[in-house]
Write a protein that holds these residues in place. Sequence first.
Motif, PDB file in Angstrom:
ATOM      1  N   UNK A  71       0.825  -1.218   0.000  1.00  0.00           N
ATOM      2  CA  UNK A  71       0.000   0.000   0.000  1.00  0.00           C
ATOM      3  C   UNK A  71       0.858   1.267   0.000  1.00  0.00           C
ATOM      4  N   UNK A  72       1.978   1.232   0.701  1.00  0.00           N
ATOM      5  CA  UNK A  72       2.874   2.396   0.715  1.00  0.00           C
ATOM      6  C   UNK A  72       3.399   2.662  -0.688  1.00  0.00           C
ATOM      7  N   UNK A  73       3.856   1.611  -1.353  1.00  0.00           N
ATOM      8  CA  UNK A  73       4.364   1.748  -2.716  1.00  0.00           C
ATOM      9  C   UNK A  73       3.252   2.125  -3.688  1.00  0.00           C
ATOM     10  N   UNK A  74       2.087   1.536  -3.477  1.00  0.00           N
ATOM     11  CA  UNK A  74       0.940   1.823  -4.342  1.00  0.00           C
ATOM     12  C   UNK A  74       0.574   3.305  -4.266  1.00  0.00           C
ATOM     13  N   UNK A  75       0.550   3.846  -3.066  1.00  0.00           N
ATOM     14  CA  UNK A  75       0.218   5.263  -2.897  1.00  0.00           C
ATOM     15  C   UNK A  75       1.216   6.138  -3.644  1.00  0.00           C
ATOM     16  N   UNK A  76       2.493   5.790  -3.554  1.00  0.00           N
ATOM     17  CA  UNK A  76       3.542   6.574  -4.225  1.00  0.00           C
ATOM     18  C   UNK A  76       3.380   6.523  -5.744  1.00  0.00           C
ATOM     19  N   UNK A  77       3.163   5.323  -6.283  1.00  0.00           N
ATOM     20  CA  UNK A  77       3.001   5.176  -7.728  1.00  0.00           C
ATOM     21  C   UNK A  77       1.716   5.863  -8.202  1.00  0.00           C
ATOM     22  N   UNK A  78       0.635   5.731  -7.433  1.00  0.00           N
ATOM     23  CA  UNK A  78      -0.626   6.373  -7.806  1.00  0.00           C
ATOM     24  C   UNK A  78      -0.490   7.895  -7.849  1.00  0.00           C
ATOM     25  N   UNK A  79       0.215   8.471  -6.883  1.00  0.00           N
ATOM     26  CA  UNK A  79       0.426   9.928  -6.890  1.00  0.00           C
ATOM     27  C   UNK A  79       1.206  10.340  -8.138  1.00  0.00           C
ATOM     28  N   UNK A  80       2.255   9.576  -8.451  1.00  0.00           N
ATOM     29  CA  UNK A  80       3.072   9.873  -9.630  1.00  0.00           C
ATOM     30  C   UNK A  80       2.244   9.731 -10.910  1.00  0.00           C
ATOM     31  N   UNK A  81       1.426   8.698 -10.967  1.00  0.00           N
ATOM     32  CA  UNK A  81       0.592   8.463 -12.149  1.00  0.00           C
ATOM     33  C   UNK A  81      -0.456   9.574 -12.302  1.00  0.00           C
ATOM     34  N   UNK A  82      -1.054   9.987 -11.183  1.00  0.00           N
ATOM     35  CA  UNK A  82      -2.049  11.067 -11.229  1.00  0.00           C
ATOM     36  C   UNK A  82      -1.427  12.346 -11.791  1.00  0.00           C
ATOM     37  N   UNK A  83      -0.221  12.687 -11.310  1.00  0.00           N
ATOM     38  CA  UNK A  83       0.460  13.899 -11.790  1.00  0.00           C
ATOM     39  C   UNK A  83       0.780  13.782 -13.272  1.00  0.00           C
ATOM     40  N   UNK A  84       1.255  12.615 -13.681  1.00  0.00           N
ATOM     41  CA  UNK A  84       1.630  12.414 -15.075  1.00  0.00           C
ATOM     42  C   UNK A  84       0.407  12.472 -15.990  1.00  0.00           C
ATOM     43  N   UNK A  85      -0.678  11.828 -15.564  1.00  0.00           N
ATOM     44  CA  UNK A  85      -1.902  11.848 -16.371  1.00  0.00           C
ATOM     45  C   UNK A  85      -2.491  13.250 -16.445  1.00  0.00           C
ATOM     46  N   UNK A  86      -2.368  13.998 -15.367  1.00  0.00           N
ATOM     47  CA  UNK A  86      -2.836  15.387 -15.360  1.00  0.00           C
ATOM     48  C   UNK A  86      -2.010  16.213 -16.344  1.00  0.00           C
ATOM     49  N   UNK A  87      -0.706  15.961 -16.363  1.00  0.00           N
ATOM     50  CA  UNK A  87       0.206  16.675 -17.264  1.00  0.00           C
ATOM     51  C   UNK A  87      -0.091  16.337 -18.730  1.00  0.00           C
ATOM     52  N   UNK A  88      -0.315  15.055 -19.021  1.00  0.00           N
ATOM     53  CA  UNK A  88      -0.633  14.632 -20.392  1.00  0.00           C
ATOM     54  C   UNK A  88      -1.963  15.249 -20.823  1.00  0.00           C
ATOM     55  N   UNK A  89      -2.919  15.285 -19.902  1.00  0.00           N
ATOM     56  CA  UNK A  89      -4.203  15.930 -20.165  1.00  0.00           C
ATOM     57  C   UNK A  89      -5.255  14.986 -20.715  1.00  0.00           C
ATOM     58  N   UNK A  90      -6.509  15.385 -20.566  1.00  0.00           N
ATOM     59  CA  UNK A  90      -7.649  14.635 -21.073  1.00  0.00           C
ATOM     60  C   UNK A  90      -7.731  13.236 -20.447  1.00  0.00           C
ATOM     61  N   UNK A  91      -7.349  13.164 -19.153  1.00  0.00           N
ATOM     62  CA  UNK A  91      -7.344  11.879 -18.453  1.00  0.00           C
ATOM     63  C   UNK A  91      -7.891  12.041 -17.038  1.00  0.00           C
TER      64      UNK A  91
END
Length: 110
Positions: A71-91
């Motif tokens: 769960x600790x690792x999952x939270x870290x990856x999810x935060x990174x993925x959220x930021x990246x998807x926000x940056x890419x846009x339309x996600x």
Amino acid sequence: MHHTDAAMQACIDNCLKCYSVCTGIAMNHCLEAGGKHTEPAHFKLMMACAEMCRTSAHFMLIGTPHHKHTCRECAEICRECAEDCEHVGDMDECVRACRACAESCEKMAA
């Protein structure tokens, strides 16, 4: 710290939702959109996020105390993925699912 069954079930639900959303959006929206949506770093991050969410849900479902680590690792990856998807846009759906999963996984990791 012992987590309530309701809190753990909510986290499992959030993990499975994020797994489903990340996989579905990557394999459909991103592949069809192309461009920055299919850049290797972004696409690999989405796949890593989906798999880590699935793994964390699995660890909680089988009842191993090691779920705190996943769960600790999952939270870290999810935060990174959220930021990246926000940056890419339309996600937006992916961003929301990743953030919800990160928040519940942070509680389970505590």
